[in-house]
Design an enzyme around this catalytic site. Structure first.
Site, PDB file in Angstrom:
ATOM      1  CE  LYS A  77      -6.268   2.090 -25.421  1.00  0.00           C
ATOM      2  NZ  LYS A  77      -7.358   3.017 -25.480  1.00  0.00           N
TER       3      LYS A  77
ATOM      4  CB  THR B 270      -3.940   3.891 -22.193  1.00  0.00           C
ATOM      5  OG1 THR B 270      -3.524   3.971 -23.616  1.00  0.00           O
ATOM      6  CG2 THR B 270      -5.544   4.197 -22.341  1.00  0.00           C
TER       7      THR B 270
ATOM      8  CD  GLU C  64      -4.750   4.923   0.304  1.00  0.00           C
ATOM      9  OE1 GLU C  64      -4.781   5.914   1.465  1.00  0.00           O
ATOM     10  OE2 GLU C  64      -5.849   4.380   0.197  1.00  0.00           O
TER      11      GLU C  64
ATOM     12  NE  ARG D 202      -6.150  -3.674 -20.181  1.00  0.00           N
ATOM     13  CZ  ARG D 202      -6.185  -3.694 -21.371  1.00  0.00           C
ATOM     14  NH1 ARG D 202      -5.414  -4.503 -22.006  1.00  0.00           N
ATOM     15  NH2 ARG D 202      -7.054  -2.905 -22.222  1.00  0.00           N
TER      16      ARG D 202
ATOM     17  CG  ASP E 268      -7.860  10.332 -23.974  1.00  0.00           C
ATOM     18  OD1 ASP E 268      -6.792   9.586 -24.178  1.00  0.00           O
ATOM     19  OD2 ASP E 268      -8.716   9.874 -23.755  1.00  0.00           O
TER      20      ASP E 268
ATOM     21  CE1 TYR F  15      -4.211   0.924  -0.515  1.00  0.00           C
ATOM     22  CE2 TYR F  15      -4.260  -1.302   0.817  1.00  0.00           C
ATOM     23  CZ  TYR F  15      -4.826  -0.212   0.108  1.00  0.00           C
ATOM     24  OH  TYR F  15      -6.388  -0.248  -0.702  1.00  0.00           O
TER      25      TYR F  15
HETATM   26  C1  LIG Z   1      -8.433   3.328 -24.712  1.00  0.00           C
HETATM   27  C2  LIG Z   1      -8.766   4.813 -24.535  1.00  0.00           C
HETATM   28  C3  LIG Z   1      -9.412   5.300 -23.285  1.00  0.00           C
HETATM   29  C4  LIG Z   1      -9.569   4.212 -22.227  1.00  0.00           C
HETATM   30  O1  LIG Z   1      -8.595   3.569 -21.694  1.00  0.00           O
HETATM   31  P1  LIG Z   1      -8.865   2.350 -20.524  1.00  0.00           P
HETATM   32  O2  LIG Z   1      -7.547   1.899 -20.076  1.00  0.00           O
HETATM   33  O3  LIG Z   1      -9.533   1.177 -21.455  1.00  0.00           O
HETATM   34  O4  LIG Z   1      -9.664   2.923 -19.527  1.00  0.00           O
HETATM   35  C5  LIG Z   1      -9.585   6.357 -23.103  1.00  0.00           C
HETATM   36  N1  LIG Z   1      -9.356   7.459 -23.944  1.00  0.00           N
HETATM   37  C6  LIG Z   1      -9.087   6.950 -25.512  1.00  0.00           C
HETATM   38  C7  LIG Z   1      -9.230   8.054 -26.510  1.00  0.00           C
HETATM   39  C8  LIG Z   1      -8.858   5.711 -25.628  1.00  0.00           C
HETATM   40  O5  LIG Z   1      -8.662   5.300 -26.866  1.00  0.00           O
END
Ligand SMILES: *Cc1c(COP(=O)(O)O)cnc(C)c1O
Length: 423
Positions: free
Chosen positions: A222, A219, A49, A228, A193, A47
């Site tokens: 990807k 993220t 935090e 993840r 994002d 933990y």
């Molecule tokens: C994949 C994605 C997310 C979310 O990611 P998670 O890890 O699945 O919650 C948010 N915004 C965009 C643009 C994405 O492509």
């Protein structure tokens, strides 16, 4: 205690599926064995935090060093001024930002989900559409691309507090400079994002949002090819709309708000095992080999889009600038749902996807989204892409011929044996 053979047998089955199949889901990738080793480590027991040096628990001396390394490596990778590596996922990163910078019922402006945006950018089924007042911009039907002058007009009309750019399915690059001008004009914060193209952006292969956007989320799993997870960043240039002066204190002020948005705002204890794995992945991404990988991902995507268009498929926007593409299957008399189903039977994984101005429901859809991040990690080069598109075309043109599907499956499995996942 007996060994849990049930679960581990299933994990082995999944490993086999991943090894033998052709993975074209644009949001997926294969992490290295070191990334997995960090994730499966004793760090999951801890933990922690709070932040490095400022924890609510004892015994954090080691995880402090790990999280600080993750932060430092992320800052170097993206040339960021500040980073929080704790968000459990991309959706969590966006939730933390919105909680931090918006009040309930604030107006937000995002990219339409049915044109390629993400649920967390204001969809009515998501917290972002329930807690805030969303409006949307989209692509032009003619070009499949965003007209930024139209975004400007919508922003002027809707007066959002936060403008969100970035997408789950948009194969073209973003004009962050122009978006910042729009945000400044209406007094909104601008958030990018970059979940999908983050890795390509980090290596300078696409436009960089960090000098223009107030806040950048992503993220890590990807194109970035880490575990993840999610992350929030601030760039160097940070004159925010609430204050006039641009100095380091602005970054400090905003980072304090964002840190609090993550913890205690939306999360409890950070996942230090995942943070360690992020650090490992960032280090890999700083290596020259990752740059070569990113260049190959983009080359593979360009060739793939061209091969599909040469076969008469409609690729939205007529090509791709990044790792992904969206194919409108209506001219081939196929739905996204059917295409996804028959491709999976040939061990080719891709996902059905709405196309802009789709006349079918999100469960059926008219399109399929493809990406080259995963197959490029396997070692596939542009030379092999035409053959891969031939295999997919054979399935898509014979949706009800089981023999053709089985023939392709055999070819796919044989091909993937030449590109082993590990060692
Ligand atoms: C994949 C994605 C997310 C979310 O990611 P998670 O890890 O699945 O919650 C948010 N915004 C965009 C643009 C994405 O492509």
């Amino acid at each position: 205690m007996k060994k849990d053979t049930t679960i581990f047998n299933l994990i082995n089955e999944e490993k086999k599926r991943q090894t033998l199949g052709l993975e074209l889901i644009a949001s997926e990738n294969y992490v290295s064995e070191e990334v997995m080793r960090a994730m499966g480590s004793v760090l999951t027991n801890k933990y922690a935090e709070g932040l490095p040096g400022k924890r609510y628990y004892g015994g954090c001396e080691v995880v402090d060093q790990i999280e600080q390394l993750a932060i430092d490596r992320a800052k170097k990778l993206f040339n960021a001024e500040w980073v929080n590596v704790q968000p459990h996922s991309g959706a969590q990163a966006n939730a933390a930002v919105m909680l931090a910078v918006l009040k309930p019922n604030s107006r937000i402006l995002g990219f339409d989900l049915s044109h390629g945006g993400h649920l967390t950018h204001g969809s009515p089924v998501n917290f972002s559409g329930k807690l805030y007042q969303p409006s949307f911009y989209g692509v032009e039907e003619e070009t499949g691309q965003i007209d930024f002058d139209k975004v400007h007009a919508i922003a002027l009309k809707k007066q959002p507090k936060l403008i969100i750019c970035g997408a789950s399915s948009y194969s073209r690059d973003w004009d962050y400079k122009k978006l910042r001008e729009i945000a400044d004009h209406v007094g909104a914060l601008l958030m990018a994002d970059i979940s999908h193209p983050a890795g390509l952006i980090s290596r300078g292969l696409l436009n960089d949002p960090l000098p223009h956007c107030h806040i950048v989320t992503t993220t890590t799993h990807k194109t970035l090819r880490g575990p993840r997870g999610g992350m929030i960043m601030l760039g160097k240039d940070f004159p925010n709309p609430w204050k006039e002066k641009n100095n380091k204190d602005e970054v400090k002020m905003m980072s304090t708000i964002l840190d609090a948005g993550v913890f205690p705002g939306t999360q409890g204890g950070p996942l230090e095992h995942v943070i360690a794995a992020k650090a490992v992945a960032f280090n890999e991404a700083l290596d020259e080999s990752y740059m070569k990988y990113c260049i190959q991902v983009m080359k593979n995507a360009k060739v793939m889009a061209k091969c599909f268009m040469d076969k008469g498929y409609k690729v939205i926007s007529g090509g791709t600038d990044n790792h992904s593409m969206l194919i409108d299957l209506r001219s081939k008399n196929l739905t996204g749902k059917l295409a996804e189903n028959i491709l999976v039977r040939a061990d080719i994984t891709a996902n059905k996807n709405m196309v802009p101005f789709d006349d079918k429901s999100p469960f059926i859809t008219s399109g399929i989204r493809l990406g080259t991040a995963a197959i490029t990690t396997r070692g596939i080069k542009d030379k092999q892409i035409p053959m891969i598109v031939d295999l997919m075309d054979k399935v898509l043109m014979n949706p009800y011929k089981e023999q053709a599907i089985q023939e392709v499956k055999k070819d796919v499995n044989k091909l993937m044996k030449d590109y082993p996942l590990f060692g």
